[in-house]
Design a protein around this motif. Structure first.
Motif, PDB file in Angstrom:
ATOM      1  N   SER A   1       4.164   5.935  -5.140  1.00  0.00           N
ATOM      2  CA  SER A   1       4.351   5.881  -6.588  1.00  0.00           C
ATOM      3  C   SER A   1       3.401   6.817  -7.324  1.00  0.00           C
ATOM      4  CB  SER A   1       4.141   4.445  -7.095  1.00  0.00           C
ATOM      5  OG  SER A   1       5.098   3.571  -6.538  1.00  0.00           O
ATOM      6  N   SER A   2       2.241   7.101  -6.715  1.00  0.00           N
ATOM      7  CA  SER A   2       1.212   7.831  -7.450  1.00  0.00           C
ATOM      8  C   SER A   2       0.583   9.014  -6.735  1.00  0.00           C
ATOM      9  CB  SER A   2       0.080   6.856  -7.832  1.00  0.00           C
ATOM     10  OG  SER A   2       0.559   5.763  -8.579  1.00  0.00           O
TER      11      SER A   2
ATOM     12  N   ARG B   1       8.357  -4.000  -5.157  1.00  0.00           N
ATOM     13  CA  ARG B   1       7.120  -4.527  -4.593  1.00  0.00           C
ATOM     14  C   ARG B   1       7.239  -6.008  -4.234  1.00  0.00           C
ATOM     15  NH1 ARG B   1       1.945  -2.274  -4.705  1.00  0.00           N
ATOM     16  NH2 ARG B   1       2.693  -0.638  -6.102  1.00  0.00           N
TER      17      ARG B   1
ATOM     18  N   ARG C   1       0.831  -1.195   0.000  1.00  0.00           N
ATOM     19  CA  ARG C   1       0.000   0.000   0.000  1.00  0.00           C
ATOM     20  C   ARG C   1       0.872   1.255   0.000  1.00  0.00           C
ATOM     21  NH1 ARG C   1      -4.531  -1.144   4.694  1.00  0.00           N
ATOM     22  NH2 ARG C   1      -5.412  -3.077   3.862  1.00  0.00           N
TER      23      ARG C   1
ATOM     24  N   THR D   1       2.277   1.910  -3.412  1.00  0.00           N
ATOM     25  CA  THR D   1       1.247   2.513  -4.258  1.00  0.00           C
ATOM     26  C   THR D   1       1.091   3.995  -3.948  1.00  0.00           C
ATOM     27  OG1 THR D   1       0.043   0.430  -4.466  1.00  0.00           O
ATOM     28  CG2 THR D   1      -1.193   2.454  -4.858  1.00  0.00           C
TER      29      THR D   1
END
Length: 295
Positions: free
Chosen positions: A69-70, A89, A63, A66
């Protein structure tokens, strides 16, 4: 030959970090001691970084990858979160820039109005990046809360029965969801005495914005008048809707109380029980309105 990480990481994780930095030196182990997550302050020459890693069954690292990364880029650009330098990951491994500062929890800044105003502004930056309407969030969140209750816990039997009743009676509806931190409270804020910064996005996910208010509402905001108003001034508005706030708080409380018990964190477990008590003080208001009124 002794490993640079003193065995805190897996062999593969430690070797990967060595390949990235050449001669990493362990400065401090900043881990909470919960689950198998390791947070290491590492130096390589004049470069200081944070290495965060966990075992293959740990879902929090994924999580966090994620999130970084964004979704953390606006915070990074404002100096409010660490820059992600590297992630793998499949190895549950991240490397961040090192952020100066100390944890706000258990310091004078924990009950400081400016700290909470900054925290509100940071959270608004995160939340404002995207808004979706999720037809399935509420049913899934309730099912997850019930699944927590099916596990071992120390919630009073009568309290558990009342929680189950309210969850069963509540009628799900579409909800507006945004990118949330998932554990927004002073234990995940750093401060250098001036600027507040966000850490630990291991519970990142798309949820109603108000769910990021839950932990503060039953802790710091009740300890000092003015903190809630300061936070909301920084945030810009109050996303809580009284029709669903109690159910949001109730589901968060269940997960907190049970998870904390299972990992042996008695302080966090006590917080979960306080959240349960507050959520059960009054019945949720009757359901009305559509998705836009439910955030």
């Amino acid at each position: 030959m002794a490993r640079w990480d003193a065995g805190r990481l897996s062999q593969q994780q430690a070797e990967l970090v060595s390949s990235l930095f050449g001669a990493p030196e362990l400065i401090a182990d900043l881990s909470w001691g919960q689950m198998d997550t390791k947070v290491l302050h590492v130096r390589d020459g004049g470069t200081h970084v944070i290495v965060k890693a966990a075992g293959p069954e740990n879902h929090h690292i994924g999580r966090e990858i994620t999130a970084h990364s964004s979704w953390t880029r606006p915070l990074v650009s404002q100096g409010r979160a660490a820059r992600l330098m590297y992630s793998r990951r499949e190895l549950n491994l991240l490397v961040f820039d090192y952020l100066d500062g100390t944890l706000v929890e258990d310091t004078r800044l924990e009950l400081d109005e400016d700290t909470h105003a900054q925290a509100g502004k940071i959270l608004k930056t995160l939340h404002s990046q995207e808004l979706r309407v999720d037809d399935e969030y509420e049913a899934a969140a309730t099912a997850k809360a019930l699944s927590w209750l099916d596990r071992e816990h120390r919630i009073d039997q009568e309290v558990e029965g009342e929680v189950r009743r309210r969850l069963a009676e509540y009628r799900p509806r579409p909800r507006e969801v945004v990118p949330t931190h998932g554990d927004w409270q002073p234990r995940n804020w750093l401060s250098d005495g001036t600027a507040v910064r966000a850490i630990d996005f291991g519970r990142f996910g798309f949820r109603p914005a108000a769910t990021d208010f839950c932990r503060l509402a039953v802790q710091q905001w009740q300890q000092r008048p003015g903190l809630e108003a300061a936070f909301l001034a920084g945030y810009g508005d109050d996303t809580r809707n009284k029709d669903v706030w109690r159910i949001d708080l109730l589901r968060e409380a269940v997960g907190t109380a049970v998870w904390a018990y299972l990992i042996g964190d008695e302080r966090f477990e006590s917080q979960g029980h306080r959240m349960l008590h507050q959520a059960l003080q009054e019945e949720p208001a009757p359901v009305r309105g559509g998705a836009g009124s439910s955030v």
